[in-house]
Scaffold this motif. Structure first.
Motif, PDB file in Angstrom:
ATOM      1  N   ILE A 211      47.518  35.651  45.012  1.00 25.97           N
ATOM      2  CA  ILE A 211      46.151  36.196  45.093  1.00 25.97           C
ATOM      3  C   ILE A 211      46.060  37.121  46.310  1.00 25.97           C
ATOM      4  CG2 ILE A 211      43.674  35.566  45.252  1.00 25.97           C
ATOM      5  CD1 ILE A 211      44.942  34.242  42.857  1.00 25.97           C
ATOM      6  N   GLY A 212      45.291  38.216  46.144  1.00 24.89           N
ATOM      7  CA  GLY A 212      44.913  39.045  47.292  1.00 24.89           C
ATOM      8  C   GLY A 212      45.944  40.083  47.717  1.00 24.89           C
ATOM      9  N   LEU A 213      46.944  40.373  46.884  1.00 23.29           N
ATOM     10  CA  LEU A 213      47.938  41.378  47.262  1.00 23.29           C
ATOM     11  C   LEU A 213      47.460  42.772  46.853  1.00 23.29           C
ATOM     12  CD1 LEU A 213      51.374  39.793  46.250  1.00 23.29           C
ATOM     13  CD2 LEU A 213      49.860  39.249  48.137  1.00 23.29           C
ATOM     14  N   PRO A 214      47.915  43.819  47.575  1.00 24.21           N
ATOM     15  CA  PRO A 214      47.608  45.182  47.105  1.00 24.21           C
ATOM     16  C   PRO A 214      48.270  45.414  45.744  1.00 24.21           C
ATOM     17  CG  PRO A 214      48.675  45.202  49.269  1.00 24.21           C
ATOM     18  CD  PRO A 214      48.753  43.806  48.768  1.00 24.21           C
ATOM     19  N   ASP A 215      47.724  46.352  44.952  1.00 24.19           N
ATOM     20  CA  ASP A 215      48.316  46.641  43.634  1.00 24.19           C
ATOM     21  C   ASP A 215      49.707  47.259  43.766  1.00 24.19           C
ATOM     22  OD1 ASP A 215      46.262  45.691  42.028  1.00 24.19           O
ATOM     23  OD2 ASP A 215      45.099  47.520  42.289  1.00 24.19           O
ATOM     24  N   ALA A 216      49.865  48.109  44.769  1.00 26.15           N
ATOM     25  CA  ALA A 216      51.156  48.790  44.935  1.00 26.15           C
ATOM     26  C   ALA A 216      51.370  49.037  46.426  1.00 26.15           C
ATOM     27  CB  ALA A 216      51.156  50.102  44.186  1.00 26.15           C
TER      28      ALA A 216
END
Ligand code: FAD
Length: 441
Positions: free
Chosen positions: A246-251
């Protein structure tokens, strides 16, 4: 587990004739066939294995302008629009989203390079935001550490490598084109020096136009026709983890590891630029041309093994048109995964993004990245064989520009106003000095 990939229907009957035959069902071939079919041409696409099964399903899915070489930037910008338009035009889903790409760094030198690129990009109307330490740390909060700086490119995005090429192939079928899987093109026929047919393992298709979008196989195919196309492949190994973080940047790109959200909610993990060089007869043949590239990138490349010899994609052998070719012996180029790289990538990702500890490895795979000596693809008609168009050598960044490349190919075939200046891509440049500019990426 190999790279995930959606299935596409095959047209059972090979046509006797077509306005254009596209050889190779990667992202470049499918978009070329799609834009030709949209212009009302009768198009046949032949793919020796499965649509998208080589590089086009094995990549990270980045569709970026950020840090593009100046020669490719116009095509990258147009491609982002075309990715969006394709969904609206065709009703098919490639998973494309303008989610923006985030780059973080603690290196002044790297940040200065990104700032220089930002200044250049502004001159051609491309917006990208340099981030100071506070902004980078905020955007990179999933890492739980402070950053010296970064860059965020809001108009860039990602598409889904598992669904993109199959989605475009379905759109070709809807437009009346035909898609033939497990159908290798063995060669061409000519009449009066011009192209007159494509010879496949299942018969010959009469046509005046053929597009070779054969990825890592293009140079050995060209060799059969007396065309010299310097090309070399690097083996790159990456992995995917299950959904759950959860909560990671998309790229996100960092020097240690890069992370991309997948369509299923999992993440692709990779180390940018890292790869193995598997020696092949073709690599030895073209090694003088590739010296500048290898000098520039030697830090991230390591020697490989005999994998490349066994695969047959870089053979120097000449083959007959009436018996099976190396392409039929290797339907899908599926090189061995470099386990050391997978292990290193995974452990670096867990260190960088603690939330990934809630996931498990879902798949790991390798792909051969086909490169040209200057890192820019070769796209254009070969003067010696009117009607034969080469489109290969996308050098590790062809997925994002697949739509633009396909559109340009359709422009060349139909004699329309080209979507971008075609000159930087023309394969004639490979006849000149090898010491030209090696693309920055
Ligand atoms: C690990 C990895 C990460 C990458 N990350 C990115 C990224 O994030 N963004 C990006 O833009 N690019 C990325 N790339 C590069 C990108 O995937 C490629 O540049 C792009 O997919 C090339 O598309 P293509 O259609 O030219 O080739 P391919 O996808 O390799 O397709 C060529 C097709 O031609 C077929 N073929 C060859 N010869 C014949 C024949 N004679 N008859 C019939 N069929 C034939 C093959 O079977 C194959 O399916 C990455 C690549 C890898 C491997």
């Amino acid at each position: 587990m190999p790279a995930p990939l959606k299935l596409v229907d095959t047209t059972p009957e090979l046509p006797d004739a077509a306005d254009a035959v596209v050889i190779g069902g990667g992202i470049v071939g499918v978009f070329a066939a799609y834009y030709l079919a949209r212009r009302g041409l009768k198009v046949a696409l032949v793919e020796k294995g499965r649509i998208g099964a080589e590089q086009s399903s094995r990549n990270w899915g980045w569709c970026r302008q950020q840090n593009r070489d100046a020669r490719e930037l116009p095509m990258a910008t147009k491609s982002l629009d075309l990715w969006e338009r394709f969904a609206a035009e065709s009703g098919e889903d490639t998973g494309f989203r303008r989610c923006g790409l985030l780059y973080l760094s603690d290196s002044e030198e790297e940040l200065a390079g990104w700032a220089r690129w930002r200044d250049f990009a502004r001159t051609v109307g491309v917006t990208t935001h340099m981030l100071d330490s506070a902004q980078a740390t905020e955007r990179g909060r999933a890492t739980g550490k402070p950053w010296r700086g970064g860059v965020f490119s809001p108009t860039d995005g990602t598409a889904d490598p598992a669904s993109a090429a199959p989605a475009v192939a379905r759109a070709i079928l809807k437009l009346g084109g035909t898609v033939h899987q497990s159908c290798a093109a063995r060669g061409i026929e000519t009449e009066g020096g011009s192209l007159s047919g494509v010879v496949t393992e299942h018969g010959t298709i009469r046509t005046k136009t053929a597009i070779l979008a054969g990825g890592a196989w293009a140079s050995s195919f060209c060799r059969q026709l007396g065309i010299r196309f310097p090309q070399a492949a690097i083996r790159s190994s990456i992995l995917a983890v299950s959904p759950g973080a959860i909560g990671l940047p998309d790229a996100l790109h960092t020097a240690a590891v890069s992370v991309t959200r997948r369509a299923d909610g999992g993440y692709t993990l990779a180390i940018s630029g890292r790869g193995r060089v598997d020696p092949t007869p073709q690599q030895l043949r073209f090694s003088p041309q590739f010296l500048p590239m290898f000098v520039k990138r030697w830090r991230s490349l390591a020697p490989g093994g005999l994998e490349g010899f066994r695969s047959g994609h870089e053979t120097l052998a000449l083959w007959r048109l009436d018996e099976p070719t190396p392409m039929e012996r290797m339907r899908i180029l599926d090189p061995a995964v470099d386990k050391a790289t997978i292990h290193l990538t995974h452990s670096r990702a867990l260190d960088l993004l603690p939330a990934l500890k809630d996931t498990s490895i879902a798949a790991a795979w390798a792909g051969y990245i086909d490169s040209t000596p200057d890192g820019v693809p070769g796209i254009g008609e070969i003067a010696a064989i009117p009607g034969f168009i080469l489109a290969a050598g996308f050098s590790g960044h062809g997925f994002g520009i697949g739509p633009g490349a396909g559109h340009l190919i359709a422009d060349i075939v139909t004699g329309s106003e080209p979507i971008v200046d075609p000159h930087p891509y023309h394969p004639d440049r490979f006849r000149k000095s090898a010491w030209g500019k090696v693309a920055d990426f």
